[in-house]
Enzyme design. Sequence first.
Site: not given
Length: 346
Positions: A13, A61, A132, A134, A155
């Site tokens: 993405d 990060d 998401s 999910e 996740y």
Amino acid sequence: MKTALLTGVTGQDGSYLTELLLERGYMVHGIVRRSSTFNTNRIDHLCGEEAHPHLTLHYGDLADSIALSRLINTLQPDEVYNLGAQSHVKVSWDQAEYTADVTGVGVLRLLEAIRDVQERTGKGIRFYQASSSEMYGSTAPPQGLATPFHPRSPYACAKVYGFWQTVNHRESYDIFACNGILFNHESPRRGETFVTRKITRAVGRIKMGLQKKLSLGNLEARRDWGHARDYVEAMYLMLQHEVARDYVVATGTAYSVREFAQRAFALVDLDWEEYVEVNPKFFRLAEVEHLLGDPQDTCDTLGWKPQTSFDQLIEEMVETDMEMARRERVLHDAGLSLCLAGVGNE
Ligand code: NAP
Ligand code: G4F
């Protein structure tokens, strides 16, 4: 000229969104994590020899709050798109704590850095969180904004945490923060351990005589698959809207993994059943059986709609992977070969 900061700029993405923002005249800054091998192949056309003058990469990060804060404070971007994550569902059982840290707490680190700048300087920074489908996990389809979450993996739990932190910062600190609850989206740039790309890579390699079989897990799982290029447009539109809120991005149609494989093999005149075998090592500890999004409200509010059909998506992926396999075949015939080794259970 508007400035945007992206995490996950090297991902699927991130690469499409960078192209979109550069085309629209943005100054784009991307956060890249240091790796022992090059990890910028998806954006090399923008940052390689003929680098785009408006793209700058920075090391950072999502686990490093000081580096994130420093960047946000120095750049004071107009928009932050948080696309970075440990994004593989099956891997998240192996790396649950790391996934919670990067995919979950990483969102909080960014939001706190934005809050700090906003409170000290008055500069408003708009924030997009890559939430998401999910998160819906085992809740029955179709899933929309009013559907309760029932996450089924480390996740998905991490994404639920990131979702609510985003809402909370919007409600507590008046930050313009939006969740895009995106259903699966794919492309020729999709990571090779996600099922669609795993299939189309295998189709190319089997057709070119470089691979004999394709091992998959649950063929009955159903997903609402769109094209990543279409979905990054929705992300961009969310941050241009006058009101900060959450959105569902999907096509409104779902297919099974079996159907995806069937159609992908058929495009190169192969019968999928001769090549696909089911291997239990690719099954999940807890499966998400059926994701099907309802994007109507997003289409009405943002004037967005998916442009790529399921068949067009598969065609584009198979075409690209056939080309890749042809090049691999040439290398193979010259006694050279690409190393395709991964951990092997994704
Ligand atoms: P992707 O291709 O796996 O890209 C993930 C990106 O995150 C990569 O740039 C990766 O860097 C980076 N990253 C990983 N760990 C990081 C860390 N510790 N710190 C900073 N960056 C890190 O994923 P995608 O498909 O583009 O998805 C983008 C986002 O949308 C992710 O947050 C994903 O969870 C979410 N999402 C995806 C989908 C989908 O169907 N694609 C659907 C809903 C939500 P490297 O290149 O170095 O690995
Ligand atoms: O392609 P997948 O690995 O994607 P999954 O688990 O749906 O997650 C992706 O989409 C999410 C949005 O819903 C994102 F948030 C997430 O970051 C990621 O991009 O698996 C899709 C389905 C699953 O049901 C899986 O069990 O395919 C099934 N599957 C069957 N055989 C397989 C395989 N998945 C993989 N990766 N590998 C297989 O061999």
